[in-house]
Motif scaffolding. Structure first.
Motif, PDB file in Angstrom:
ATOM      1  N   GLU A 219       0.817  -1.211   0.000  1.00  0.00           N
ATOM      2  CA  GLU A 219       0.000   0.000   0.000  1.00  0.00           C
ATOM      3  C   GLU A 219       0.851   1.262   0.000  1.00  0.00           C
ATOM      4  O   GLU A 219       0.352   2.343  -0.333  1.00  0.00           O
ATOM      5  CB  GLU A 219      -0.942   0.001   1.214  1.00  0.00           C
ATOM      6  N   GLU A 220       2.118   1.167   0.381  1.00  0.00           N
ATOM      7  CA  GLU A 220       2.987   2.342   0.421  1.00  0.00           C
ATOM      8  C   GLU A 220       3.677   2.604  -0.919  1.00  0.00           C
ATOM      9  O   GLU A 220       4.385   3.591  -1.076  1.00  0.00           O
ATOM     10  CB  GLU A 220       4.058   2.177   1.511  1.00  0.00           C
ATOM     11  N   LEU A 221       3.469   1.718  -1.899  1.00  0.00           N
ATOM     12  CA  LEU A 221       4.127   1.859  -3.194  1.00  0.00           C
ATOM     13  C   LEU A 221       3.245   2.607  -4.190  1.00  0.00           C
ATOM     14  O   LEU A 221       2.016   2.500  -4.146  1.00  0.00           O
ATOM     15  CB  LEU A 221       4.474   0.482  -3.764  1.00  0.00           C
ATOM     16  N   ASN A 222       3.895   3.364  -5.071  1.00  0.00           N
ATOM     17  CA  ASN A 222       3.184   4.053  -6.146  1.00  0.00           C
ATOM     18  C   ASN A 222       3.434   3.319  -7.453  1.00  0.00           C
ATOM     19  O   ASN A 222       4.586   3.136  -7.849  1.00  0.00           O
ATOM     20  CB  ASN A 222       3.700   5.497  -6.300  1.00  0.00           C
ATOM     21  N   LYS A 223       2.371   2.905  -8.130  1.00  0.00           N
ATOM     22  CA  LYS A 223       2.554   2.290  -9.443  1.00  0.00           C
ATOM     23  C   LYS A 223       2.855   3.396 -10.455  1.00  0.00           C
ATOM     24  O   LYS A 223       2.161   4.402 -10.522  1.00  0.00           O
ATOM     25  CB  LYS A 223       1.299   1.536  -9.875  1.00  0.00           C
ATOM     26  N   VAL A 224       3.911   3.202 -11.232  1.00  0.00           N
ATOM     27  CA  VAL A 224       4.319   4.248 -12.168  1.00  0.00           C
ATOM     28  C   VAL A 224       4.180   3.820 -13.623  1.00  0.00           C
ATOM     29  O   VAL A 224       4.396   4.629 -14.522  1.00  0.00           O
ATOM     30  CB  VAL A 224       5.774   4.706 -11.914  1.00  0.00           C
ATOM     31  N   THR A 225       3.847   2.569 -13.865  1.00  0.00           N
ATOM     32  CA  THR A 225       3.603   2.154 -15.251  1.00  0.00           C
ATOM     33  C   THR A 225       2.117   2.272 -15.569  1.00  0.00           C
ATOM     34  O   THR A 225       1.262   2.121 -14.707  1.00  0.00           O
ATOM     35  CB  THR A 225       4.074   0.709 -15.494  1.00  0.00           C
ATOM     36  N   SER A 226       1.826   2.569 -16.822  1.00  0.00           N
ATOM     37  CA  SER A 226       0.451   2.711 -17.280  1.00  0.00           C
ATOM     38  C   SER A 226       0.424   2.433 -18.785  1.00  0.00           C
ATOM     39  O   SER A 226       1.396   1.922 -19.355  1.00  0.00           O
ATOM     40  CB  SER A 226      -0.084   4.119 -16.983  1.00  0.00           C
ATOM     41  N   GLU A 227      -0.666   2.806 -19.431  1.00  0.00           N
ATOM     42  CA  GLU A 227      -0.832   2.482 -20.855  1.00  0.00           C
ATOM     43  C   GLU A 227       0.290   3.057 -21.713  1.00  0.00           C
ATOM     44  O   GLU A 227       0.764   2.410 -22.648  1.00  0.00           O
ATOM     45  CB  GLU A 227      -2.189   3.021 -21.342  1.00  0.00           C
TER      46      GLU A 227
END
Length: 381
Positions: free
Chosen positions: A58-66
């Motif tokens: 929960e403390e991580l930010n997802k930085v990949t996307s389309e």
């Protein structure tokens, strides 16, 4: 469709699908500034397999996307990869860069230095985002290995920035003077501030709260100097101090037995919770031995907090010299904390000064500068 590669040494957590997650301040929104000009971003950086470590997801930010993909790359900071296998990794990076139109390299970064060499050979335009001084970083370790490596990394940094198509610096003068470029240039901090609080006045009370934000595993945030300063302060205080050391990490997390000082470790806070803590604090400190232009200090300034900071990096550009201490001096840090909390005149003026200086770092002010910079890069594609 134009595409860029964003290159840095930041450690991302990645899964088998090459989705990338950051434990730092990088998030999907961090890349919006590039999407104003480019259609696709490939992140090339160090990685940790998320299945091999214990993390609080929960403390991580997802930085990949389309339109953002992640290309894991081996750490180039160890001796074998940096020197013995350099040609191998240069060839590998050349292959990964063959379909991008330009590079954005955040330095200092060993992968970034390698990428700048490839870009120059292949005729790929690249810009450097100059965020810190590696010389100061090596000085902070105070070891023979660091002294030897200092010459190597400073030389690599100087060449990369000098030969870049352009450079954007987080400081106004400090990094520009140490690492000049032959390309186009501007300055803009990476901070995101949308509002500034009204100045505050010192109120006499029995306990004052002081905040510092940083990674508690970092040897560059000055925790050793801070704890020594607190030893000095504890013997001369006539009030209580509540010290909040915000951030992840455990290396400098100490249980201290002071008479007049209590230290808390709130951990990682989201932006709103951090601002709430700053708003109830009386003072912000930044005793770092290495910095570019720390976002945390500018955020504290925007909340009208007086700040006592070291003379590392661009910090003296932000704060009146009266509240800047030598980065190696616990005595100076202790004295400046004590003095500002015992002078209504100095405290109130410092709060006013910081609110005025923080206006230069409003998102609305910085966005146009960044936009013009990346427009120049796109013209080279």
């Amino acid at each position: 469709m134009t595409s860029i590669a964003f290159i840095h040494d930041h450690k991302f957590y990645t899964n088998d699908n090459h989705d990338a997650y950051s434990a730092g301040k990088l998030s999907v929104s961090s890349f919006d500034r590039y999407f104003e000009h480019f259609d696709k971003i490939s992140i090339i950086s160090r990685f940790i397999n998320i299945n091999e470590v214990s993390v609080v997801f929960e403390e991580l930010n997802k930085v990949t996307s389309e339109n953002i993909d992640f290309i894991p790359f081996e750490d180039q900071s160890n001796f074998k990869n940096r020197f013995i296998l350099r040609n191998k990794y240069k060839a590998l990076l050349k292959e990964k860069l063959k379909n991008v139109d330009a590079l954005v390299i955040r330095v200092p970064s060993e992968i970034g230095f390698l990428a700048s060499e490839v870009a120059l050979q292949q005729g790929i335009p690249f810009v450097c985002e100059v965020v810190a001084c590696p010389a100061d970083a090596m000085d902070g370790f105070d070891s023979i290995k660091a002294k030897i490596y200092k010459k190597i990394i400073v030389n690599a940094m100087s060449k990369s920035v000098l030969n870049a198509s352009g450079a954007i610096y987080v400081t106004e003068h400090f990094l520009q003077n140490k690492y000049p470029t032959n390309g186009f240039q501007t300055n803009a901090s990476n901070v995101e501030i949308n509002a500034i609080k009204d100045p505050k006045n010192l109120v006499n009370k029995s306990e004052y709260e002081i905040t510092l934000t940083g990674n508690l595993d970092s040897h560059h945030k000055g925790y050793d100097v801070l704890f020594n300063a607190l030893d000095i302060l504890d013997k001369k205080l006539n009030t209580k101090l509540l010290i909040h050391l915000v951030g992840r990490g455990t290396y400098f997390k100490k249980e201290c037995n002071y008479q007049n000082i209590v230290i808390t470790y709130p951990g990682v806070l989201n932006k709103q919770d951090l601002f709430n803590l700053l708003d109830k604090s009386d003072l912000y400190i930044q005793p770092s031995n290495q910095e570019g232009l720390p976002r945390a200090t500018i955020e504290a300034m925007s909340r009208a907090l007086p700040c006592v900071v070291s003379n590392a990096g661009g910090l003296p550009e932000l704060i009146n010299h009266k509240y800047v201490h030598d980065k190696h001096s616990p005595q100076e840090l202790a004295d400046k904390i004590y003095n500002i909390l015992n002078s209504h005149t100095d405290y109130n003026q410092a709060s006013l000064d910081n609110t005025l200086n923080a206006q230069k770092y409003l998102t609305s002010e910085l966005k146009e500068r960044r936009s013009q910079f990346y427009t120049q890069l796109k013209r080279l594609c």
